[in-house]
Design an enzyme around this catalytic site. Structure first.
Site, short mmCIF file in Angstrom:
data_model
loop_
_atom_site.label_atom_id
_atom_site.label_comp_id
_atom_site.label_asym_id
_atom_site.label_seq_id
_atom_site.Cartn_x
_atom_site.Cartn_y
_atom_site.Cartn_z
N TYR A 66 0.69 -1.11 0.00
CA TYR A 66 0.16 0.01 -0.13
C TYR A 66 0.92 1.22 0.10
CZ TYR A 66 -4.41 -2.54 -0.14
OH TYR A 66 -5.36 -3.24 -0.68
N ASN A 101 -12.32 3.87 -7.14
CA ASN A 101 -10.65 4.16 -6.79
C ASN A 101 -10.44 4.81 -5.43
OD1 ASN A 101 -10.67 3.50 -9.45
ND2 ASN A 101 -10.50 5.66 -10.19
N VAL A 102 -9.24 4.51 -5.06
CA VAL A 102 -8.81 4.71 -3.72
C VAL A 102 -7.73 5.58 -3.83
CG1 VAL A 102 -9.50 2.65 -2.70
CG2 VAL A 102 -7.22 2.79 -3.53
N HIS A 118 -14.66 2.17 -2.11
CA HIS A 118 -13.89 1.32 -1.57
C HIS A 118 -12.92 1.93 -0.78
CE1 HIS A 118 -14.46 -1.75 -5.24
NE2 HIS A 118 -15.51 -1.70 -4.21
N ASN A 210 -15.34 2.93 -22.08
CA ASN A 210 -14.40 2.17 -21.74
C ASN A 210 -13.50 1.63 -23.24
OD1 ASN A 210 -12.69 -0.22 -20.94
ND2 ASN A 210 -14.13 -0.40 -19.40
P1 OAD Z 1 -10.14 -3.26 -13.70
O1 OAD Z 1 -8.80 -3.19 -13.55
O2 OAD Z 1 -10.83 -4.43 -13.25
O3 OAD Z 1 -10.76 -2.65 -14.90
C1 OAD Z 1 -10.37 -1.43 -15.57
C2 OAD Z 1 -10.86 -1.01 -16.64
O4 OAD Z 1 -10.67 0.20 -17.15
C3 OAD Z 1 -10.89 -2.21 -17.67
O5 OAD Z 1 -12.18 -2.50 -18.38
C4 OAD Z 1 -10.12 -1.26 -18.97
O6 OAD Z 1 -10.45 -1.75 -20.19
C5 OAD Z 1 -10.46 0.29 -18.38
N1 OAD Z 1 -9.52 0.98 -19.14
C6 OAD Z 1 -8.25 1.09 -19.17
N2 OAD Z 1 -7.69 2.32 -19.53
C7 OAD Z 1 -8.83 3.08 -19.63
C8 OAD Z 1 -8.87 4.30 -19.87
N3 OAD Z 1 -7.75 5.19 -20.37
N4 OAD Z 1 -10.23 5.08 -19.97
C9 OAD Z 1 -11.35 4.24 -19.90
N5 OAD Z 1 -11.17 2.97 -19.29
C10 OAD Z 1 -10.02 2.24 -19.26
O7 OAD Z 1 -10.52 -1.93 -12.60
P2 OAD Z 1 -11.90 -1.80 -11.75
O8 OAD Z 1 -13.01 -1.93 -12.62
O9 OAD Z 1 -11.77 -0.17 -10.98
O10 OAD Z 1 -11.27 -3.34 -5.56
O11 OAD Z 1 -11.82 -2.79 -10.38
C11 OAD Z 1 -12.69 -2.90 -9.59
C12 OAD Z 1 -12.24 -3.16 -8.26
O12 OAD Z 1 -11.37 -4.47 -8.17
C13 OAD Z 1 -11.36 -2.10 -7.68
O13 OAD Z 1 -11.65 -1.01 -7.14
C14 OAD Z 1 -10.42 -3.09 -6.96
C15 OAD Z 1 -10.19 -4.24 -7.59
O14 OAD Z 1 -9.81 -5.26 -7.08
C16 OAD Z 1 -10.60 -3.61 -4.44
O15 OAD Z 1 -9.47 -3.76 -4.23
C17 OAD Z 1 -11.58 -3.99 -3.34
#
Ligand code: OAD
Length: 242
Positions: A66, A101-102, A118, A210
């Site tokens: 972290y 996002n954190v 989160h 996305n």
């Molecule tokens: P992910 O890593 O699962 O997904 C990120 C998404 O962003 C993907 O679908 C990419 O295609 C997209 N992406 C990449 N670059 C981009 C850009 N420039 N503009 C728009 N989209 C883009 O991340 P999260 O969905 O945030 O939780 O993940 C959800 C949760 O899972 C997080 O909060 C975290 C993680 O484990 C915990 O830690 C509890």
């Protein structure tokens, strides 16, 4: 080029609800979680780093990870996507911004009242009592000034509940909004991923932004295949902003 019907939905919206995920911070140089090669979960096992069990097993390791993420974020700047959402707040009657996002980059870009689903990388909580505590960011595992228990990062880990107030406000906003934007999230982690579906069931126009359309995109009204840092400023410009 954005669909005219999406711009029209934004112009007519009384309440816009936005859910953001790691993709919105990707253009600030912060790695996402699930992308092949570059995603954090490609290189690290969440069960070793982002669960209460992992913290009990090896709190030093968890803190090192972290702190590494804190350092990355401290060096990063909000990007045009964050700035566009901050600007949007002043252009629509009501905006609710929910982020998974954190990193705190939405607030640094000027968004107010961000719902941090989160938690926050820079917050710290007593592992035993759960209360937010202030501790110096030294090496090792800090201890609670109240009870002496280990202090943990103030984020939500796998298997943990979302803070009740964040959950209540987000679900209420999803039900109430007339336009829901799901930006930069893989839509795999619930309950956050359920917000777009809830908004849709309650009659909102739902759009995903996305570069890689997600598994839920087919259920939405629009799937805009583009980067948050490019599409969001275009959307705001369509509304008559900069
Ligand atoms: P992910 O890593 O699962 O997904 C990120 C998404 O962003 C993907 O679908 C990419 O295609 C997209 N992406 C990449 N670059 C981009 C850009 N420039 N503009 C728009 N989209 C883009 O991340 P999260 O969905 O945030 O939780 O993940 C959800 C949760 O899972 C997080 O909060 C975290 C993680 O484990 C915990 O830690 C509890």
């Amino acid at each position: 080029m954005l669909p005219e019907s999406l711009i029209a939905a934004l112009r007519g919206a009384q309440h816009v609800c936005v859910l953001t995920g790691a993709g919105v911070s990707a253009e600030s140089g912060i790695p996402t979680f699930r992308e092949a090669q570059t995603g954090l979960w490609e290189n690290y096992d969440p069960m070793d780093l982002a669960t209460p069990e992992a913290f009990l097993r090896d709190p030093e390791l968890v803190w090192r990870w972290y702190r590494w993420r804190r350092d990355l974020v401290a060096e990063a700047e909000p990007n045009p996507g964050h700035h566009a959402l901050a600007e949007l707040e002043g252009l629509v009657p009501e905006l609710t911004l929910v982020t998974q996002n954190v990193d705190g980059l939405h607030a640094r870009a000027g968004s107010s009242d961000v719902i941090e689903f989160h938690g926050n990388l820079f917050a710290t909580r007593c592992f035993v009592e759960g209360c937010i505590v202030e501790v110096a960011d030294d090496d090792g595992v800090p201890t609670c000034p109240g009870c002496g228990s280990p202090v943990r990062p103030g984020v939500v880990w796998f298997g943990e509940a979302i803070p009740a107030s964040a959950l209540d406000q987000s679900f209420a906003a999803a039900k109430d909004c007339d336009l829901f934007l799901s930006v930069g999230t893989s839509s795999l982690v619930y309950p956050a991923a359920g917000l777009a579906e809830l908004a849709k069931r309650h009659g909102a126009v739902v759009a995903e932004i996305n570069p890689n359309p997600t598994g839920l995109a087919a259920n939405f009204d629009h799937a805009i295949a583009g980067k948050a840092g490019e599409v969001l400023p275009d959307l705001v410009a369509g509304l008559g902003g900069d």
